[in-house]
Design an enzyme around this catalytic site. Structure first.
Site, PDB file in Angstrom:
ATOM      1  CG  ASP A 276      -4.196   3.169   5.968  1.00  0.00           C
ATOM      2  OD1 ASP A 276      -3.872   3.458   7.109  1.00  0.00           O
ATOM      3  OD2 ASP A 276      -3.773   2.984   4.754  1.00  0.00           O
TER       4      ASP A 276
ATOM      5  CD  GLU B  84      -1.550   2.240   1.582  1.00  0.00           C
ATOM      6  OE1 GLU B  84      -2.204   3.567   1.400  1.00  0.00           O
ATOM      7  OE2 GLU B  84      -0.623   2.111   2.293  1.00  0.00           O
ATOM      8  CD  GLU B  85       2.515   3.291   4.197  1.00  0.00           C
ATOM      9  OE1 GLU B  85       2.137   4.099   3.198  1.00  0.00           O
ATOM     10  OE2 GLU B  85       1.993   3.211   4.916  1.00  0.00           O
TER      11      GLU B  85
HETATM   12 CO    CO Z   1       0.745   4.708   5.232  1.00  0.00          CO
HETATM   13 ZN    ZN Z   2      -1.536   3.184   5.432  1.00  0.00          ZN
END
Ligand code: CO
Ligand code: ZN
Length: 333
Positions: A217, A194-195
């Site tokens: 998140d 995701e990052e």
């Molecule tokens: Co992040």
């Molecule tokens: Zn995150």
């Protein structure tokens, strides 16, 4: 929740190196899901069969970290951040650990002003005295370090590394362990990468073709002294995403979340975030489009070695997600 959070944040899982955290989460959820699988990119997918529309809940396994670019003759390791939105000054002095456990600290060159501080002017110091020694201990170029584990609780607030997004993972682990019958077909995705641009969620959503998706998140809180922006605040409950850099929450998803929070009497806030995005950003534009939204946990010092969230916000987010999972979505999506 505290125990599982401590457990999950202690594990390293920098983007692209999620093996260990995937194994740990997989073991926790396996007894409670009808089916658990891992796809080609490494997303962990736990499925609870139900007859209604498919609901995808997603939290990301990966955390930001540092990747070694070169080792100098004195044994200092230059690096590049893994993940975007990592201010260099937040890295200075941070304790880090390589995947084999070798510890280090982030040092800096002499800089006149904070704004001159860039990752290129930082280095990891493991105490080695030669390039050979540093390479032998870490693997050299391509070796990955995460922040060293740390965990403390005070005043209902948790401080740890990687609360982004192990807090989301902890919520989904608990949800799986406590749900019995589900009215919808529930897929819980623990996504990878995701990052570095929500890569795992993209392929997971394509493969699963959910009718609706919600990402869980953290979101940077703006409630500290003279904070740059006014955004969400700690202790005011989970935030229902309205908009961020990558997503305008689908109105039906946003309203559903607000309706549930109201119905259940869960203190909550609305989130409009100037900078940042979640897995929902890519899920919404997968296939022919998937109605998507997000539940955010207000978090201070996001992308640092010491992130902070509020335990009551976490509890509120749990109640919201649980009520969502138990709401029949047939006819709505
Ligand atoms: Co992040
Ligand atoms: Zn995150």
């Amino acid at each position: 929740m505290k125990e599982v959070l401590e457990h999950l944040t202690a594990v390293a899982g920098v983007s692209g190196r999620e093996d260990e955290i995937r194994r740990v989460v997989g073991e926790l959820v396996r007894p409670y899901a009808d089916e658990v699988g891992v796809d080609a990119l490494g997303n962990l997918i736990a499925h609870k069969f139900g007859l209604g529309p498919r609901l995808m809940l997603v939290a990301h396994l990966d955390e930001i970290g540092l990747i070694v670019t070169e080792v100098d003759e004195r044994g200092f390791l230059r690096f590049m951040p893994v993940g975007s939105g990592i201010p260099a000054w937040r890295l200075v002095g941070a304790r880090v650990a390589f995947s084999n456990g070798v510890p280090g600290v982030v040092g800096q060159e002499k800089v006149e002003e904070v704004k001159d501080l860039r990752p290129a002017r930082l280095f990891i110091d493991i105490g080695a005295t030669s390039a050979e020694e540093a390479r032998a201990l870490t693997g050299g170029t391509g070796a990955v370090a995460s922040f060293a584990p740390s965990f403390s609780v005070c005043c209902r607030r948790v401080v740890a590394k990687a609360l982004d997004d192990r807090a989301g993972c902890a919520l989904l682990v608990r949800l799986l362990t406590e749900l019995r019958e589900v009215p919808n077909d529930l897929v819980v995705v623990f996504s990878v990468q995701e990052e570095v641009g929500q890569r795992g969620a993209r392929t997971a959503a394509f493969g699963l073709h959910p009718a609706v998706a919600v990402a869980i998140d953290v979101s940077p809180a703006g409630d500290t002294p003279e904070a740059e922006r006014r955004t969400v605040a700690l202790g005011k409950g989970p935030a229902v995403k309205v908009m961020d850099t990558g997503l305008i929450a689908h109105p039906a998803v946003r309203e559903l979340l607000l309706e549930i929070a109201g119905r259940e009497g869960i203190p909550h806030q609305r989130e409009v975030l100037e900078r940042g995005a979640t897995d929902a950003a890519v899920i919404q534009v997968t296939l022919e489009g998937i109605p998507s939204g997000a539940v955010s946990l207000p978090c201070r010092y996001v992308h640092s070695a010491a992130e902070m969230i509020d335990l009551d916000d976490l509890e509120g987010a749990y109640r919201l997600l649980r009520a969502l999972a138990l709401t029949p979505l047939a006819g709505r999506f």
